[in-house]
Design an enzyme around this catalytic site. Structure first.
Site, PDB file in Angstrom:
ATOM      1  CG  HIS A  87     -10.356  17.809  23.579  1.00 55.46           C
ATOM      2  ND1 HIS A  87     -10.039  18.482  22.691  1.00 55.46           N
ATOM      3  CD2 HIS A  87     -11.582  17.305  23.269  1.00 55.46           C
ATOM      4  CE1 HIS A  87     -10.940  18.504  21.697  1.00 55.46           C
ATOM      5  NE2 HIS A  87     -11.858  17.886  21.997  1.00 55.46           N
ATOM      6  CG  ASP A 166      -8.717  14.572  12.765  1.00 54.17           C
ATOM      7  OD1 ASP A 166      -9.869  13.952  12.744  1.00 54.17           O
ATOM      8  OD2 ASP A 166      -8.959  15.664  13.199  1.00 54.17           O
ATOM      9  NE  ARG A 173     -15.867  12.010  11.012  1.00 56.34           N
ATOM     10  CZ  ARG A 173     -15.569  12.359  12.425  1.00 56.34           C
ATOM     11  NH1 ARG A 173     -14.470  12.736  12.325  1.00 56.34           N
ATOM     12  NH2 ARG A 173     -16.508  12.291  13.115  1.00 56.34           N
TER      13      ARG A 173
HETATM   14  N1  URA Z   1     -14.031  17.053  17.549  1.00 58.44           N
HETATM   15  C1  URA Z   1     -13.256  16.658  16.642  1.00 58.44           C
HETATM   16  O1  URA Z   1     -11.982  16.745  16.853  1.00 58.44           O
HETATM   17  N2  URA Z   1     -13.363  15.686  15.722  1.00 58.44           N
HETATM   18  C2  URA Z   1     -14.593  15.112  15.668  1.00 58.44           C
HETATM   19  O2  URA Z   1     -14.941  14.104  14.875  1.00 58.44           O
HETATM   20  C3  URA Z   1     -15.588  15.675  16.604  1.00 58.44           C
HETATM   21  C4  URA Z   1     -15.108  16.627  17.499  1.00 58.44           C
END
Ligand code: URA
Length: 437
Positions: A87, A166, A173
């Site tokens: 990543h 997420d 967010r």
């Molecule tokens: N990349 C992500 O997947 N999440 C974040 O909060 C910031 C960058």
């Protein structure tokens, strides 16, 4: 007032507001309650702001990650040997995955990976690979796993079922000024990595103007948090911190980056890009116990004996792309329009701002402002000269590849603003800044 059955949500918000530590059960109540639609946006917004202001302990961060990772369908890679995922926290001109993943396959590791698309000024691996007409990121799970077993490399787009909590939290967010919060970033990234199933995860944490993390200290903090989450979840995680003040290599833009990746896979790539790919491969092999010196030598060999290129060719063909383009990259669609930025005076290139280059590619049509927008794979920017190089007045420093002048004025302005020259040679920039494991 809405609250989860076993917990009173205002109590949980108060707890974080007062800087206390949540238990895993409390995090489950909040996060899973939210994804089930039982806890409303306004309560989670308040809680996110409390997390932003008060932070989270390493144990809380690991628990939050595990809760998000388990919120959807993960990938089960248990049947595959020596799995590894990679990543990058996002950069400009970062075509590393295109090179590293076939290198890892050639080194006997298995890469069965989900990748993203580009957003704003950062590129995405899936967009780059779609420069091969016919290449698809949509494979059935069965085909994905079979390909990973046969070739050692399979790459698909990120499924909506991967850590869906997420996705929902990130959207919230984004509109509540709580994106740039270390435990939330670390848990967001790692929830997807844990759900993706690989035993080993190699992280490239970018630091600098073109990156999320602007300073080395912030980058180290993020790397430490992510390694810690992975370790607590029983995975091997290693992070490399790398400079992202300047774009990697010489080319930014989808087809152009594929061309540069193919040159690198033939052992003819730029030094910085090659160095980074080898460093990341070393981390992956070291996580499986290999001696680092030997790992470095083996990683270099894959770029010179054709083995990584052969893996890449097989991978492109297996996912519907034309392998002829792997051997003749000039056939990839590159936009025909050209424009140049020249040195206004003699001196040394001091800085080519990565963010400006990323935004210029976006202005030319090579990236998207919003999810789902179509992009032009053929446009981009070439860094003809890189920081540290001497230039005479009128020398070409940057070249733009445009389609019928679309976005050209904006791109030229961005690039001219992001370029600075100096009278004396700047100190050489270090690419690899630190490692955390
Ligand atoms: N990349 C992500 O997947 N999440 C974040 O909060 C910031 C960058």
């Amino acid at each position: 007032m809405p609250s989860s059955p076993a917990f009173n949500v205002p109590d949980l918000i108060r707890k974080k507001r007062d800087g206390e530590e949540h238990s895993r059960a409390e995090l489950e109540a909040l996060v899973l309650g939210y994804t089930r639609g039982e806890v409303p946006d306004y309560q989670i917004s308040a809680w996110l702001m409390a997390v932003y202001l008060k932070g989270m302990t390493p144990q809380e961060t690991a628990d939050l990650t595990a809760v998000m990772a388990a919120s959807g369908d993960g990938l089960d890679l248990e049947g595959l040997p020596r799995t590894v995922d990679k990543h990058s926290t996002g950069g400009v001109g970062d075509k590393t995955s295109l090179i590293l993943t076939p290198m890892l396959a050639a080194l006997g590791l298995t890469v069965a990976k989900m990748s993203g698309r580009g957003l704003a000024h950062t590129g995405g691996t899936i967009d780059k690979l779609e420069s091969f007409p016919g290449w698809t990121s949509e494979l059935s799970e069965e085909r994905f796993l079979a390909q990973a077993r046969d070739i050692g490399l399979a790459l698909v787009g990120q499924s909506k079922d991967l850590a869906p909590a997420d996705g929902q939290l990130y959207a919230l967010r984004d509109v509540t000024a709580t994106v740039d919060c270390l435990p939330l970033i670390a848990s967001s990234i790692m929830s997807k990595k844990l759900a993706s199933g690989a035993h080993t995860v190699v992280l490239d944490v970018k630091v600098g103007a073109g990156a999320f993390m602007k300073t080395l200290d912030d980058g180290r903090g993020l790397a430490r948090a992510m390694v810690d989450i992975g370790t607590r979840a029983g995975r091997q995680v290693r992070a490399v911190l790398t400079d992202m003040d300047t774009p990697l290599g010489h080319l930014a833009g989808n087809s152009l980056e594929v061309q540069e990746a193919l040159a690198t896979l033939r052992g003819e790539g730029p030094e910085d890009l090659t160095e980074l790919c080898v460093a990341l491969a070393v981390e992956a092999l070291a996580a499986y116990g290999e001696d680092e010196t030997q790992a470095e030598a083996r990683a270099h060999v894959t770029l010179h004996d054709g083995s990584a290129l052969a893996k890449f060719r097989a991978f492109v063909a297996a996912q519907g792309g034309d392998p002829a383009l792997v051997d003749d990259p000039a056939l990839l669609d590159v936009a025909p329009g050209r424009a140049e930025i020249t040195a206004p005076r003699a001196g040394f290139v001091e800085r080519i701002d990565a963010l400006s280059v990323g935004r210029a590619v976006l202005a030319l049509g090579g990236g998207r402002e919003r999810k789902g927008e179509a992009i032009d794979h053929g446009v981009g920017v070439e860094l003809v000269r890189k920081p540290g190089e001497a230039v005479a007045v009128g020398d070409v420093v940057l070249r733009l590849y445009h389609r019928d002048g679309r976005g050209l004025d904006t791109a030229q302005r961005l690039l001219a603003d992001g370029l600075s020259l100096a009278d004396t040679a700047p100190a050489p920039e270090q690419l690899i800044l630190d490692r955390v494991f």
